[in-house]
Scaffold this motif. Structure first.
Motif, PDB file in Angstrom:
ATOM      1  N   THR A 150       5.469 -12.337  15.067  1.00 13.59           N
ATOM      2  CA  THR A 150       5.770 -10.933  14.766  1.00 13.59           C
ATOM      3  C   THR A 150       5.154 -10.001  15.799  1.00 13.59           C
ATOM      4  O   THR A 150       5.637  -8.890  15.992  1.00 13.59           O
ATOM      5  CB  THR A 150       5.259 -10.578  13.360  1.00 13.59           C
TER       6      THR A 150
ATOM      7  N   GLY B 112       3.861  -5.539  15.826  1.00 19.99           N
ATOM      8  CA  GLY B 112       5.001  -5.712  14.942  1.00 19.99           C
ATOM      9  C   GLY B 112       4.656  -5.710  13.471  1.00 19.99           C
ATOM     10  O   GLY B 112       5.553  -5.590  12.614  1.00 19.99           O
TER      11      GLY B 112
ATOM     12  N   ASP C  27       6.025  -2.903  11.548  1.00 20.70           N
ATOM     13  CA  ASP C  27       7.455  -2.894  11.238  1.00 20.70           C
ATOM     14  C   ASP C  27       7.790  -3.749  10.023  1.00 20.70           C
ATOM     15  O   ASP C  27       8.914  -3.703   9.523  1.00 20.70           O
ATOM     16  CB  ASP C  27       8.261  -3.403  12.445  1.00 20.70           C
TER      17      ASP C  27
ATOM     18  N   ARG D   1      12.189  -7.248   6.450  1.00 22.51           N
ATOM     19  CA  ARG D   1      11.395  -7.869   7.512  1.00 22.51           C
ATOM     20  C   ARG D   1      10.105  -8.438   6.911  1.00 22.51           C
ATOM     21  O   ARG D   1       9.012  -7.910   7.177  1.00 22.51           O
ATOM     22  CB  ARG D   1      11.092  -6.847   8.607  1.00 22.51           C
TER      23      ARG D   1
ATOM     24  N   TRP E 181      14.224 -10.819  14.292  1.00 23.80           N
ATOM     25  CA  TRP E 181      12.962 -10.717  13.535  1.00 23.80           C
ATOM     26  C   TRP E 181      12.449 -12.115  13.226  1.00 23.80           C
ATOM     27  O   TRP E 181      13.125 -12.914  12.575  1.00 23.80           O
ATOM     28  CB  TRP E 181      13.155  -9.940  12.243  1.00 23.80           C
TER      29      TRP E 181
END
Length: 691
Positions: free
Chosen positions: A366, A370, A373, A448, A484
């Motif tokens: 990730t 990240g 997110d 996600r 992702w």
């Protein structure tokens, strides 16, 4: 977006900006003490006052007023603000005079001297005299632990430290008590702070109220040489600055790196430096008559050559510890290959991670940035608060934004944020929906989702099965999709990802770390692995920095260089190759590790194909081009899906962190007096105030 004028210059900024941010966008400098980009707005120092056209006939605090609060002119003219008018100048002088009313005149003996915001801003925005003749207020100093020194008479009540501990560190250990003249910042009961990030309040304090206790009266900033480098106390790879005077490291500070550590570092990173000069190995040693005795480099190499002459290639092995740079592992791998052996391993924690399964099977895919997110998180067998304190602060930052359910399988510990505790063992991992249907549904609905697998969960005999099951769960909840990759492995060692990347693992017919340290080899090269016991019988060549467990077990000691004393590449847990730069020189006869291995190879008649660091890196980059830059390259999601296909039944086991004492995880930390104090404090022993 919003348009406005700053000192007559027209700019366009996002409409959520404050006036202070808008002014900086226009190139205007706004002084401040309480405002900090990563903390909530307090608006209590009033140093950032500006004049707003069409507003009230008084200065406005630019940190607490947004651009959307400005009114346009009567004919639709753009809103306007001024940062350099007579009104603003007089207001700032008045604020500075108030701040200095009770501030003591102890700049010559203050550790903040030379890098103090109050000094700088008093010079730029203050006046040259004071009208205050009464006695100054005095405040008793507070004991808040062995790391942060307090001189609270200097405090200007900006509350940066209070907001940091509450918002970023996640524990309300500091607060403001009293009102008016009696207001004081304190830990309420004057107990030591417990946060593993508490040292960051030293950087945040704009005056000398909170300074570094171990660094007190050591040096002035203009005496120090400053070197940008990388931290190796964990696998995060935080950006740091190493300050040295002569051959000694006197201070370690954070650097801003938005993608990794923002501007925070853990206390172990910051205060480890006294361990760099204690219990150091500064000359080679050879064991004679059962005792380690000083020797020359030639004698040490001769002893290794003599032992090697009667040893079969399959009885030779090499292991690498947690602080080894990629360069020395690459050199040692080359030497072991030339000696005809395939027994080498960098996984001293016995994690079942295999580079042949692809990089995505052992990276934090990730990325650290990240995390912000993601919209759901499951932690399996990890304690990120201690295994990666800065990364845990990033998780807490995302949690504070809201809409971020967190679940934990493993230890039920304080992570500084709320989470759903699902269970402790592999049976919970096998059926997360049964453990908590509500959390499992939230995980599946997330766009996600993230899964973090701790290195403790994938170590031991059950490790490979746990890793495959976690990958299968990631696939089931939709955490691995195009664009992702939410499957993440949380490493605890700075050298681990780099070692896996270059293939410092057993080859065909090679022995594992556990096999080599249990007596299956006759000659073992130990590259700084100090956290394991090596069984009797093997002839051990130790290349390291401190007189720790590895040196005590060694038959030949070759003194190496610490991470501040060499140029070395370290790959962090997200796969980012970063270079630690040399800030000082190794003590005595100690040398850089790769150079030791290169010199030894020549003596053994197996000369490695490089004779300089540049040549070594050319050889390394040719085989592993990702080591050339610090850019994170996304790993193939197919690696995770193939891993998920191997999932099967799990043996019953507890999934938990195997880190041990956070403050004593490596030989540098164990040599540090400061880390020993922190360890005693964390274990519940009573510490007396240092002063």
């Amino acid at each position: 977006m919003a348009k406005l004028k700053v000192d007559g210059k027209e700019i366009e900024v996002p409409d959520h900006y404050t006036l202070l941010q808008a002014a900086e966008e226009a190139g205007a400098e706004i002084p401040r003490f309480c405002f900090h980009e990563r903390l909530s707005i307090a608006g209590n120092c009033r140093m950032c006052l500006v004049e707003v056209k069409g507003g009230p006939p008084k200065p406005a605090a630019s940190c607490a007023m947004g651009v959307r609060d400005l009114r346009p002119g009567p004919n639709g003219e753009l809103p306007e603000m001024f940062t350099n008018t007579p009104m603003v100048k007089k207001a700032r002088e008045g604020v500075m005079e108030f701040l200095l009313i009770n501030h003591p005149l102890d700049c010559p003996i203050c550790d903040q001297g030379g890098e103090c915001d109050l000094q700088d801003q008093a010079m730029a925005y203050g006046v040259d005299s004071s009208r205050y003749k009464e006695n100054k207020r005095a405040v008793e100093d507070k004991y808040i632990g062995p790391l942060v020194k307090t001189i609270m008479t200097r405090c200007i009540h900006c509350t940066r430290c209070v907001r940091f501990t509450t918002e970023v560190a996640g524990i309300s250990e500091l607060g403001l008590v009293g009102r008016g003249e009696d207001a004081e910042i304190t830990t309420f009961l004057e107990q030591a702070m417990t946060s593993e990030l508490q040292g960051n309040v030293i950087d945040l304090c704009p005056v000398g109220a909170l300074t570094s206790r171990p660094y007190a009266f050591q040096a002035r900033p203009w005496e120090l040489s400053k070197t940008e480098s990388i931290d190796v106390m964990d696998a995060v790879g935080s950006a740091i600055r190493v300050d040295t005077r002569g051959r000694e490291v006197l201070r370690i500070l954070p650097r801003v790196n938005e993608a990794v550590n923002e501007e925070w570092i853990s206390d172990k990173t910051r205060f480890i430096w006294d361990g760099l000069r204690t219990q150091r190995l500064d000359k080679p040693y050879v064991r004679r008559d059962g005792r380690l005795q000083p020797a020359s480099w030639q004698e040490a190499f001769a002893a290794i050559k003599e032992k090697l002459a009667g040893t079969a290639p399959e009885k030779i092995g090499a292991v690498a510890g947690d602080l080894a740079a990629v360069e020395e592992m690459w050199a040692l791998k080359g030497l072991i290959g030339l000696l005809g052996s395939t027994s080498l391993d960098c996984r001293q924690d016995n994690v079942k991670l295999d580079p042949t399964a692809g990089r995505a099977s052992y990276l934090f895919n990730t990325t650290i940035a990240g995390i912000e997110d993601a919209d759901a998180l499951l932690i399996i067998g990890a304690n990120p608060r201690f295994e990666a304190a800065v990364l845990n602060a990033r998780i807490r930052k995302r949690w504070r934004m809201g809409g971020f359910p967190v679940g934990v399988i493993g230890e039920n510990v304080d992570l500084r944020y709320d989470y759903t505790y699902l269970g402790a063992g592999t049976e919970t991992l096998s059926d997360v929906a049964k453990a908590s249907k509500g959390f499992f549904d939230a995980l599946k609905k997330a766009e996600r989702p993230m899964i973090i697998v701790g290195s403790g969960a994938v170590s031991g005999d059950n490790g490979a099965a746990v890793l495959a099951s976690a990958a299968a769960l990631a696939s089931e909840i939709g955490a691995v999709t195009e664009g992702w990759n939410g499957f993440n492995v949380l490493h605890t060692a700075a050298s681990r990802v780099g070692g896996l990347d270059i293939g410092f693992v057993p080859g065909k017919g090679g022995l594992s770390f556990a096999d080599m340290t249990s007596g299956s080899v006759e000659l073992l090269f130990n590259l700084g692995a100090d956290e394991v016991d090596i069984a009797p019988g093997a002839f051990v060549v130790y290349v390291g920095t401190h007189g720790d467990r590895g040196a005590h077990r060694a038959d030949v000691i070759l003194p190496g260089a610490a991470y501040t004393e060499k140029d070395g590449t370290f790959v962090n847990l997200e796969g980012r190759a970063q270079v630690a730069s040399r800030a000082a020189f190794p003590p005595g006869d100690a040398r850089e590790d790769w150079a030791i291995i290169r010199a030894l190879s020549a003596v053994l008649g197996k000369t490695l194909p490089f004779d300089s660091l540049a040549a070594l890196r050319r050889d390394l980059y040719q085989s592993h081009p990702q080591m050339r830059s610090d850019r994170v390259e996304a790993a193939a999601i197919d690696d995770v899906l193939r891993l998920a296909d191997k999932a099967g039944s799990l043996d019953h086991a507890h999934l938990g962190s195997k880190l041990g004492d956070f403050y004593l995880t490596n030989p540098i930390a164990r040599a540090s007096k400061v880390m020993a104090e922190c360890s005693r404090l964390a274990s519940g022993e009573t510490l007396q105030a240092a002063e």
